[in-house]
Design an enzyme around this catalytic site. Sequence first.
Site, PDB file in Angstrom:
ATOM      1  N   GLU A  13       1.822   4.873   9.907  1.00  0.00           N
ATOM      2  CA  GLU A  13       1.191   4.633   8.725  1.00  0.00           C
ATOM      3  C   GLU A  13       2.458   4.270   7.945  1.00  0.00           C
ATOM      4  OE1 GLU A  13      -0.367   8.776  10.175  1.00  0.00           O
ATOM      5  OE2 GLU A  13       0.841   7.806  10.665  1.00  0.00           O
ATOM      6  N   CYS A  41       1.680  11.260   4.997  1.00  0.00           N
ATOM      7  CA  CYS A  41       1.562   9.760   5.253  1.00  0.00           C
ATOM      8  C   CYS A  41      -0.042   9.838   4.453  1.00  0.00           C
ATOM      9  CB  CYS A  41       1.034   9.741   6.677  1.00  0.00           C
ATOM     10  SG  CYS A  41       2.193   9.218   7.884  1.00  0.00           S
TER      11      CYS A  41
END
Length: 175
Positions: free
Chosen positions: A66, A97
Amino acid sequence: MQLKNTIKNQIGYDDTYWMKHALMLADRAESEGEVPVGAVLVMNNNIIGEGWNHSIKQHNPTGHAEIMALQQGGITLQNYRLLDATLFVTLEPCIMCAGAIIHSRIKNLVFGASDPKTGAAGSLINILNYPGLNHYVNVQGGIMAEECSSKISHFFQKRRHEIKEKKQRLSKLVK
């Protein structure tokens, strides 16, 4: 070439299409000995960023799929605010994330497998829609969940088997 892009944008792609792309990126991570997680960042049916885990080889605790995709998206748009973008990721994001997702202000998160141990999009905790934050993300989980979950499970089964074999070889050498 411009005509093809225009036609592609008018047709559009569904969540399954983009998750298959994220799974391909997860395969790349696995081929590099990494935990097989892939992410693709999409805006207007165009990829603006993509990533796969690279924490192990680069000794980088922030080397998540991510984060790579969001960084690439920021460079592509020349802005850290990735408004109207959708992030497709094979595994529910962790707390780190999720924080980056909020800070980037993406509109949508679509993930495959839930992560009951570290998932920050509803499985363990739900950071993305925590009351009082300055940005909320639309979240949809479970897209191609079985395929995404299976990829992670097989990776860790293989990893445990390799560790067990290594211990057995070492114990034979010690005797």
